[in-house]
Write an enzyme that holds these catalytic residues in place. Sequence first.
Site, mmCIF file in Angstrom:
data_model
loop_
_atom_site.group_PDB
_atom_site.id
_atom_site.type_symbol
_atom_site.label_atom_id
_atom_site.label_comp_id
_atom_site.label_asym_id
_atom_site.label_seq_id
_atom_site.Cartn_x
_atom_site.Cartn_y
_atom_site.Cartn_z
ATOM 1 N N LYS A 13 0.822 -1.214 0.000
ATOM 2 C CA LYS A 13 0.000 0.000 0.000
ATOM 3 C C LYS A 13 0.858 1.267 0.000
ATOM 4 O O LYS A 13 0.640 2.172 -0.781
ATOM 5 C CB LYS A 13 -0.920 0.035 1.239
ATOM 6 N N ARG A 88 -9.707 0.379 9.033
ATOM 7 C CA ARG A 88 -9.134 -0.913 9.389
ATOM 8 C C ARG A 88 -10.092 -1.771 10.212
ATOM 9 O O ARG A 88 -9.753 -2.881 10.588
ATOM 10 C CB ARG A 88 -7.892 -0.666 10.212
ATOM 11 N N ARG A 127 11.677 -5.082 5.037
ATOM 12 C CA ARG A 127 11.364 -3.688 4.690
ATOM 13 C C ARG A 127 12.267 -2.696 5.416
ATOM 14 O O ARG A 127 12.550 -2.844 6.598
ATOM 15 C CB ARG A 127 9.909 -3.414 5.076
ATOM 16 N N ARG A 161 11.227 -0.302 11.031
ATOM 17 C CA ARG A 161 10.178 -0.118 12.020
ATOM 18 C C ARG A 161 10.310 -1.119 13.160
ATOM 19 O O ARG A 161 10.594 -2.292 12.929
ATOM 20 C CB ARG A 161 8.803 -0.275 11.362
ATOM 21 N N ARG A 172 -0.036 -8.866 13.826
ATOM 22 C CA ARG A 172 -0.651 -7.907 12.897
ATOM 23 C C ARG A 172 -1.468 -8.628 11.839
ATOM 24 O O ARG A 172 -2.521 -8.146 11.413
ATOM 25 C CB ARG A 172 0.427 -7.030 12.256
HETATM 26 P P1 ADP Z 1 1.175 -1.927 7.841
HETATM 27 O O1 ADP Z 1 2.485 -1.773 7.220
HETATM 28 O O2 ADP Z 1 1.007 -3.108 8.706
HETATM 29 O O3 ADP Z 1 0.026 -1.776 6.910
HETATM 30 P P2 ADP Z 1 0.680 0.591 9.312
HETATM 31 O O4 ADP Z 1 1.846 1.493 9.228
HETATM 32 O O5 ADP Z 1 -0.535 0.907 8.521
HETATM 33 O O6 ADP Z 1 1.170 -0.887 9.030
HETATM 34 O O7 ADP Z 1 0.217 0.452 10.846
HETATM 35 C C1 ADP Z 1 1.133 0.180 11.885
HETATM 36 C C2 ADP Z 1 0.383 0.024 13.195
HETATM 37 O O8 ADP Z 1 -0.305 1.247 13.503
HETATM 38 C C3 ADP Z 1 -0.732 -1.031 13.196
HETATM 39 O O9 ADP Z 1 -0.250 -2.316 13.491
HETATM 40 C C4 ADP Z 1 -1.676 -0.490 14.285
HETATM 41 O O10 ADP Z 1 -1.157 -0.739 15.580
HETATM 42 C C5 ADP Z 1 -1.592 1.013 14.060
HETATM 43 N N1 ADP Z 1 -2.620 1.499 13.091
HETATM 44 C C6 ADP Z 1 -2.391 2.071 11.872
HETATM 45 N N2 ADP Z 1 -3.542 2.421 11.283
HETATM 46 C C7 ADP Z 1 -4.531 2.063 12.135
HETATM 47 C C8 ADP Z 1 -5.957 2.148 12.091
HETATM 48 N N3 ADP Z 1 -6.603 2.664 11.018
HETATM 49 N N4 ADP Z 1 -6.657 1.666 13.151
HETATM 50 C C9 ADP Z 1 -6.030 1.137 14.231
HETATM 51 N N5 ADP Z 1 -4.703 1.026 14.333
HETATM 52 C C10 ADP Z 1 -3.937 1.481 13.299
HETATM 53 P P1 ADP Z 2 2.272 -1.842 3.225
HETATM 54 O O1 ADP Z 2 2.296 -0.338 3.183
HETATM 55 O O2 ADP Z 2 1.050 -2.425 2.558
HETATM 56 O O3 ADP Z 2 2.500 -2.394 4.597
HETATM 57 P P2 ADP Z 2 4.839 -1.626 1.768
HETATM 58 O O4 ADP Z 2 4.460 -0.790 0.589
HETATM 59 O O5 ADP Z 2 5.590 -0.974 2.838
HETATM 60 O O6 ADP Z 2 3.504 -2.358 2.353
HETATM 61 O O7 ADP Z 2 5.627 -2.903 1.228
HETATM 62 C C1 ADP Z 2 6.214 -3.839 2.117
HETATM 63 C C2 ADP Z 2 7.604 -4.238 1.610
HETATM 64 O O8 ADP Z 2 7.463 -5.022 0.415
HETATM 65 C C3 ADP Z 2 8.508 -3.061 1.257
HETATM 66 O O9 ADP Z 2 9.827 -3.363 1.662
HETATM 67 C C4 ADP Z 2 8.406 -2.958 -0.272
HETATM 68 O O10 ADP Z 2 9.630 -2.504 -0.828
HETATM 69 C C5 ADP Z 2 8.109 -4.386 -0.691
HETATM 70 N N1 ADP Z 2 7.149 -4.481 -1.803
HETATM 71 C C6 ADP Z 2 6.081 -3.671 -2.057
HETATM 72 N N2 ADP Z 2 5.406 -4.070 -3.150
HETATM 73 C C7 ADP Z 2 6.044 -5.178 -3.621
HETATM 74 C C8 ADP Z 2 5.831 -6.055 -4.739
HETATM 75 N N3 ADP Z 2 4.803 -5.886 -5.586
HETATM 76 N N4 ADP Z 2 6.710 -7.084 -4.895
HETATM 77 C C9 ADP Z 2 7.741 -7.269 -4.015
HETATM 78 N N5 ADP Z 2 8.003 -6.479 -2.961
HETATM 79 C C10 ADP Z 2 7.167 -5.436 -2.755
#
Ligand code: ADP
Ligand code: ADP
Length: 214
Positions: A13, A88, A127, A161, A172
């Site tokens: 995302k 979420r 990541r 992170r 998660r």
């Molecule tokens: P991911 O890479 O898992 O998609 P995020 O950066 O979106 O992670 O979220 C990291 C953490 O922040 C989550 O595991 C949760 O604890 C909190 N968080 C983020 N967005 C939300 C939301 N919309 N509602 C509740 N908790 C959230």
């Molecule tokens: P999210 O925001 O959904 O948690 P990220 O965009 O941070 O996910 O992606 C998670 C990890 O996977 C990052 O290190 C990114 O570089 C890698 N990644 C993202 N998209 C792809 C893909 N299509 N194929 C392989 N690796 C990916």
Amino acid sequence: MKLILLGAPGAGKGTQAKRLEEAYGIVQLSTGDMLRAEVASGSDLGKELKAVMEAGNLVTDELIISMISSRVDQDDCAKGYILDGFPRTTAQAEALDSMLEEKGQKLDSVIEMEVDEEVLVGRITGRYTCAKCGQGYHDEFQKPAKEGVCDKCGATEFTRRADDNEETVRSRLVAYREQTAPIASHYDAKGMLKKVDGMADIDEVTSQLKAILG
Ligand code: ADP
Ligand code: ADP
Ligand code: ZN
């Protein structure tokens, strides 16, 4: 243009949201980034959030909803925004519906990025991010052209992170399966849900998203 990117942790995302920001002149609103900024500030709220996030649990709906509601009123959201990591829970999706109605706004698209669960753990544990500009990388799948140097800004410091470790990732993924995955049907029932193959390579996923967004 206003859209939601749905998908599990590690689905891609954030990676895609950054590309869409540039392509469409809209802003990425990542609730995770907003919460991490609060943690980094060292505030009392930040301390509470840190514990919840490191356990891999979700923070309260009330906090997230008020955070988003004031964020979308800021000037940089005028051309549109990408919701990344929100909503979420079903309660958040319902609160978003009412919030948009009150503000007289409408979503253009809700897009789910589908990725097999086995792949997600490897994506998240590999990541890392440029400490200066926030560009995302991966140990295997998205390396900088020159090792140790950010492609975008030339910085040489990177961060990982605290919650991107295997144990927290497992929690998660459970939170995702139980609390977040069901909201796809919320949008499907309104005829708004579209899907892309998040298993494809990064450029291919971007093309699929652009094909939907036009
Ligand atoms: P991911 O890479 O898992 O998609 P995020 O950066 O979106 O992670 O979220 C990291 C953490 O922040 C989550 O595991 C949760 O604890 C909190 N968080 C983020 N967005 C939300 C939301 N919309 N509602 C509740 N908790 C959230
Ligand atoms: P999210 O925001 O959904 O948690 P990220 O965009 O941070 O996910 O992606 C998670 C990890 O996977 C990052 O290190 C990114 O570089 C890698 N990644 C993202 N998209 C792809 C893909 N299509 N194929 C392989 N690796 C990916
Ligand atoms: Zn950088």
